[in-house]
Enzyme design. Structure first.
Site, PDB file in Angstrom:
ATOM      1  N   ARG A  58       7.803  18.798 -12.338  1.00 60.31           N
ATOM      2  CA  ARG A  58       7.311  18.634 -13.701  1.00 60.31           C
ATOM      3  C   ARG A  58       7.937  19.610 -14.685  1.00 60.31           C
ATOM      4  O   ARG A  58       8.196  19.244 -15.820  1.00 60.31           O
ATOM      5  CB  ARG A  58       5.795  18.691 -13.730  1.00 60.31           C
ATOM      6  CG  ARG A  58       5.190  20.040 -13.506  1.00 60.31           C
ATOM      7  CD  ARG A  58       3.706  19.907 -13.466  1.00 60.31           C
ATOM      8  NE  ARG A  58       3.311  19.087 -12.327  1.00 60.31           N
ATOM      9  CZ  ARG A  58       2.175  18.441 -12.239  1.00 60.31           C
ATOM     10  NH1 ARG A  58       1.320  18.490 -13.221  1.00 60.31           N
ATOM     11  NH2 ARG A  58       1.884  17.744 -11.174  1.00 60.31           N
ATOM     12  N   THR A  59       8.195  20.826 -14.276  1.00 62.65           N
ATOM     13  CA  THR A  59       8.789  21.774 -15.223  1.00 62.65           C
ATOM     14  C   THR A  59      10.192  21.319 -15.605  1.00 62.65           C
ATOM     15  O   THR A  59      10.595  21.367 -16.770  1.00 62.65           O
ATOM     16  CB  THR A  59       8.818  23.194 -14.618  1.00 62.65           C
ATOM     17  OG1 THR A  59       7.496  23.556 -14.244  1.00 62.65           O
ATOM     18  CG2 THR A  59       9.332  24.204 -15.625  1.00 62.65           C
ATOM     19  N   LYS A  86      25.853  27.146  -0.266  1.00 65.85           N
ATOM     20  CA  LYS A  86      27.170  27.391   0.326  1.00 65.85           C
ATOM     21  C   LYS A  86      27.496  28.877   0.373  1.00 65.85           C
ATOM     22  O   LYS A  86      28.622  29.263   0.642  1.00 65.85           O
ATOM     23  CB  LYS A  86      28.248  26.664  -0.484  1.00 65.85           C
ATOM     24  CG  LYS A  86      28.085  25.152  -0.472  1.00 65.85           C
ATOM     25  CD  LYS A  86      29.094  24.512  -1.412  1.00 65.85           C
ATOM     26  CE  LYS A  86      28.700  23.071  -1.715  1.00 65.85           C
ATOM     27  NZ  LYS A  86      29.206  22.643  -3.008  1.00 65.85           N
ATOM     28  N   ARG A 108      15.131  28.274 -13.014  1.00 67.88           N
ATOM     29  CA  ARG A 108      14.005  28.443 -12.080  1.00 67.88           C
ATOM     30  C   ARG A 108      14.613  29.016 -10.810  1.00 67.88           C
ATOM     31  O   ARG A 108      15.592  28.483 -10.299  1.00 67.88           O
ATOM     32  CB  ARG A 108      13.367  27.072 -11.824  1.00 67.88           C
ATOM     33  CG  ARG A 108      12.562  26.922 -10.538  1.00 67.88           C
ATOM     34  CD  ARG A 108      11.243  27.647 -10.542  1.00 67.88           C
ATOM     35  NE  ARG A 108      10.321  27.200 -11.563  1.00 67.88           N
ATOM     36  CZ  ARG A 108       9.357  26.298 -11.356  1.00 67.88           C
ATOM     37  NH1 ARG A 108       9.213  25.719 -10.187  1.00 67.88           N
ATOM     38  NH2 ARG A 108       8.540  25.977 -12.331  1.00 67.88           N
ATOM     39  N   HIS A 136       6.407  33.043 -15.686  1.00 66.91           N
ATOM     40  CA  HIS A 136       6.628  31.626 -15.978  1.00 66.91           C
ATOM     41  C   HIS A 136       6.167  31.444 -17.424  1.00 66.91           C
ATOM     42  O   HIS A 136       5.113  30.873 -17.693  1.00 66.91           O
ATOM     43  CB  HIS A 136       5.812  30.779 -15.000  1.00 66.91           C
ATOM     44  CG  HIS A 136       6.149  29.308 -15.030  1.00 66.91           C
ATOM     45  ND1 HIS A 136       7.052  28.767 -15.927  1.00 66.91           N
ATOM     46  CD2 HIS A 136       5.710  28.289 -14.260  1.00 66.91           C
ATOM     47  CE1 HIS A 136       7.132  27.457 -15.715  1.00 66.91           C
ATOM     48  NE2 HIS A 136       6.336  27.146 -14.704  1.00 66.91           N
TER      49      HIS A 136
END
Lengths: 310, 178, 424
Positions: A58-59, A86, A108, A136
């Site tokens: 959702r963010t 990687k 994020r 946040h």
């Protein structure tokens, strides 16, 4: 009113006036989301990269819609598709993104401090969409916008936040912002989930949900990570629901017009009963709706953030 | 501040100009059927309110009135920074309406360009007309007002100040040399 | 070759000696300390007026990273950093690649140090094979090869039975067991001190109790076995208390503290500063105060740097995945002198903590200016002002939280075995 932040790394760094401006700007953008043509040319030609090194639906969706409604070009990279798996360092990833000349990176990341790391090394704006257990900011701002819509003000509100305080970035961002806006914050959660010194961020700590919820104007429930069950932090979800879940009986202790919030996604029957989640006091979908407007405001404000505004 | 510069219009002058514009709007549109006023924030919205009052006094009809904030449509974000965004309030459908955009001072035309883009995103008006209290010249876009209170040739570095009182009623218009 | 150091304040805490005197070095040994020695007696004269003349400083806790991790540091650069910091002897930890748990690695270190190094190097062997915490290393042979102590530093010996046997087995060989005291189950995924700063930064904490329970266990095992225990890098108030009480009971235990643990608190981590990430982590102000008290009252026997060089790529990353540790050889002396300036300890005590204290803890035959002792001497200008500049450090790695710090005091001449190996 000047907004001179190039980055949004956390509500810790925002003043009361900054927060007010973000909320007011978000209110103006909210109207766009109800139009039939849900797009304005404000950020035409800007490139926004949503770099999500940790799962989030959702963010990311919310930031992506926010960018698109402002006519920016938004590009997503996610943890699995990116180079992190990687073995590339975050600095190398950052350098590679940089040379593509984005205007804003929304990040994020599972590591606390990763957005700060990028902000120190990149020329573009960095918006923290959640870093580890740290901050946040956009979530806290949309929470506060929702509170303001329902309560008309933040000053003097009693806000109860209940759940896994230790691992929650939502809590830290809300604590900084709510205190600046004059709210009275009460926390509750199991003893294993209450981090040391959290009261110094401006909160009254309880270990009983009832004490926190009593006479509250706002009750915010946090998501409990299901994988914590059976580990040393929690015996069972059943016990958690019994002692720390929000149900009708507990909610009765709050003010009659209290609102119930949750940053989502909810575990129905664990931290919140379905009756409460769907009940008349819940404003949970309103939070999600406000998320787009708040993120539009953040994208807009950092885009001109270096120039002084008259 | 209000003491500075040359007086261009006093309170009565502003009122007379608005009265004339109200008549012209009615005349041009053969009445006010399907006519709505949209004031551009900030300044134009206050004038639009007065114009609507004048039209009502003449025609006995309340025309729909809206305000528009053009900040989201500006083309100078990079050079002027993020300005606070005001409310856009248009409590009626724009479709097939004849919209009279109202602003206080017409200068480069960029504000009007932004306002027209904003209106187009909100609906499909039949026509857009432009009414300004002062046209000071120096157009940078092919935009021409339909209704003008006063044409006033200015130097590029001069400033037009439309002064409002506490109730947001126009008091006077001054030309300020910098 | 005769070197005469003239007019300095000679401080030799091993003999409670502290007066302005001349010191003569002859054939690599201390030949004389007298009020005045004729300059004609010497080939070279060092004017030490206004300076301190001390036994060569000793650091019993360094990571030279050689063999195997030479991209961080090697025996040459590590010992150069040591002598620049005033150290004439270092004891190096066995967490190399391969681990120093056998004679061959010990001999490699000793030979390379002898041939290419700038100072004395005393290798510390591993307590357990591969530092895996399971089976004892061949301590007898390690001792024979030149190890004075054993340690699994970087990791605790988690199994109590293994630690008990290590203390029992090492004792008759006269080997000191250096313990990295940490209960890993309590450390969990912690990356900094558990406290308000960790809460604010959203980083997982390492509580003090994770160190103290293990310090208590090892002290009790030393008491039970009669073994010789040295507690490495003590960082907590509780740890200092445990050792203080044990010493009062007559337990054969010594301990050390690092300059960063008596200088900085966890506030230094703010901004996700990976140069402030180490293990044990920087603690609270109360812990710093307790360590200072321990240094002053004799509970803590030695200042040791835990010099832990890391490549820039291992530090220039997100905090959670950055390596633990900082370089310390070139900043230890002025940081110790800060304690003197603050009145925490006096100058002879400071010198003791950097010379005879650590020598005693690991049984190193150094740390004294006795006549006929090996001529390891450090001349210190206690008022020399300088600023820490990363690029100017002699170590191959520059991971230090003290960059930009204004320092007072530095070694101006470092003499190892009668040879001047460093001067400024």
């Amino acid at each position: 009113m000047a907004f001179n932040h190039k980055h949004i790394l956390g509500t810790e760094y925002l003043s009361r006036e900054d927060i007010q401006l973000i909320l007011d700007t978000a209110e103006s953008f909210r109207e766009i989301n109800t139009r039939s043509i849900k797009k304005v040319p404000t950020l035409r030609g800007k490139t926004i990269i949503n770099a999500f090194f940790e799962n989030s639906t959702r963010t990311r969706l919310s930031f992506e819609i926010a960018g698109k409604r402002l006519s920016a070009d938004t590009v997503n990279i996610s943890g699995s598709a990116s180079s992190v798996t990687k073995g590339e360092t975050l600095e190398d990833t950052a350098r590679n993104i940089e040379v593509m000349h984005p205007d804003i990176i929304v990040i994020r990341h599972g590591h606390s401090g990763a957005p700060h790391y990028l902000a120190e090394r990149l020329n573009c704006s960095v918006i923290n969409a959640g870093d580890g257990a740290h901050e946040h900011p956009s979530q806290a701002l949309l929470d506060i916008l929702t509170m303001r819509q329902h309560k008309g003000k933040i000053d003097g509100l009693k806000v109860a936040i209940v759940g896994d305080i230790a691992h929650s970035r939502v809590v830290r961002s809300n604590l900084y912002a709510l205190n600046k806006m004059g709210a009275d914050v009460h926390l509750a959660g199991p003893g294993t989930m209450m981090p040391s010194g959290i009261e110094r961020l401006g909160a009254t700590v309880h270990y009983d949900i009832r004490a926190a919820v009593k006479d509250a104007d706002v009750v915010m429930m946090l998501r409990i990570q299901l994988e914590r069950q059976g580990m040393t932090l929690l015996p069972t979800l059943r016990e958690y629901a019994r002692f720390f879940g929000l149900n009708d009986d507990v909610l009765k202790l709050a003010k009659a017009d209290a609102i119930v919030m949750h940053p989502g996604p909810m575990n129905r029957g664990v931290e919140i009963s379905s009756a409460v989640a769907d009940g008349p006091q819940n404003v949970i979908l309103g939070q999600v709706e406000n998320g787009v407007a708040v993120r539009m405001a953040l994208l807009y404000l950092v885009s001109g953030g270096e120039q002084a505004v008259e | 501040m209000a003491e500075q510069g040359t007086l261009i219009l006093d309170k009565a002058g502003v009122r007379r100009a608005l009265t004339r514009i109200a008549h012209e709007i009615i005349e041009r549109n053969k009445g006010v059927e399907n006519v709505a006023l949209v004031g551009i924030r900030s300044g134009g919205d206050d004038l639009a309110k007065l114009l609507a009052r004048q039209i009502a006094a003449i025609e006995n009809i309340e025309v729909p009135l809206g305000t528009i904030d053009i900040t989201m449509y500006r083309d100078d974000l990079d050079s002027r920074g993020s300005k606070p965004i005001g409310k856009t309030e248009i409590p009626f459908s724009l479709d097939d309406m004849k919209i009279v955009l109202v602003d206080d001072v017409l200068f480069t035309g960029r504000t009007i360009r932004a306002a027209m883009d904003a209106l187009m995103d909100l609906g499909r008006p039949r026509a857009i007309q432009l009414s300004v209290l002062i046209d000071r010249g120096h157009r940078e876009l092919p935009i021409r007002p339909d209704f003008v209170g006063r044409n006033l040739p200015t130097a590029i570095n001069e400033k037009i100040d439309v002064v409002f009182d506490g109730e947001r009623n126009p008091l006077e218009v001054r030309l300020i040399k910098s | 070759m005769k070197i005469l150091i003239k007019g300095g304040r000679v401080i030799d805490p091993s003999r409670n000696f502290d007066q302005v005197a001349d010191l003569l070095i002859e054939d690599g040994k201390i030949a004389a300390i007298e009020t005045t020695i004729d300059t004609k007696a010497a080939d070279q004269v060092i004017d030490a007026t206004g300076q301190l003349v001390t036994p060569g400083l000793i650091d019993i806790h360094v990571h030279l990273r050689d063999p195997g991790l030479e991209y961080k540091e090697d025996i040459v650069t590590g010992t150069l950093a040591a002598v620049a910091g005033g150290f004439t002897s270092v004891a190096c930890m066995p967490n190399t690649k391969p681990v120093n748990d056998n004679k061959a690695v010990t001999q490699y270190i000793i030979n390379k140090a002898k041939n290419d190094g700038y100072c004395n190097v005393f290798p510390i062997g591993a307590i357990t094979k591969g530092m895996a915490g399971e089976t004892l290393s061949e301590m007898g042979e390690l001792k024979e090869a030149g190890c004075l102590a054993v340690s699994d530093d970087g990791r605790p010996v988690s199994d109590g039975e293994v630690m008990r046997r290590a203390l029992e087995y090492s004792r008759p060989f006269g080997i000191t067991v250096v313990s990295h005291t940490e209960d890993l189950s309590l450390v969990g995924e912690g990356v900094m001190n558990d406290g308000f700063v960790a809460t604010e930064l959203g980083l997982k904490g390492i509580p003090w109790v994770a160190e103290d329970t293990m310090t208590a266990r090892d002290v009790m095992l030393a008491e039970f076995t009669g073994g010789r225990l040295h507690v490495a890098h003590i960082s907590t108030k509780g740890g200092v208390d445990i050792v203080r009480q044990a010493k009062a009971r007559g337990v054969n235990v010594t301990c050390e503290a690092t300059p960063h643990h008596f200088t900085l608190t966890d506030e230094a981590v703010r901004g996700y500063n990976t140069d402030a990430k180490m293990n044990p982590p920087l603690r609270s102000a109360a812990d710093v105060a307790a360590i200072c008290a321990g240094l002053a009252d004799g509970t803590i026997d030695a200042i040791a740097t835990d010099h832990a060089p890391h490549h820039i790529d291992e530090k220039n990353v997100e905090f959670r995945i950055a390596m633990n540790g900082i370089v310390g050889l070139e900043t230890a002396l002025p940081l110790t002198l800060e304690l003197v300036a603050a009145g925490t300890i006096d100058l002879p005590r400071a010198v003791a903590l950097l010379s005879c204290g650590p020598a005693h803890a690991l049984n190193i035959p150094r740390g004294t200016l006795e006549i006929a002792a090996p001529a390891d001497v450090t001349v210190i200008d206690p008022s020399l002002k300088w600023t820490v500049v990363r690029e100017e450090l002699k170590s191959k790695s520059r991971n230090t939280p003290f960059t930009g710090r204004k320092m007072k005091g530095a070694a101006t001449c470092t003499i190892v075995g009668g040879k001047i190996v460093f001067s400024r």
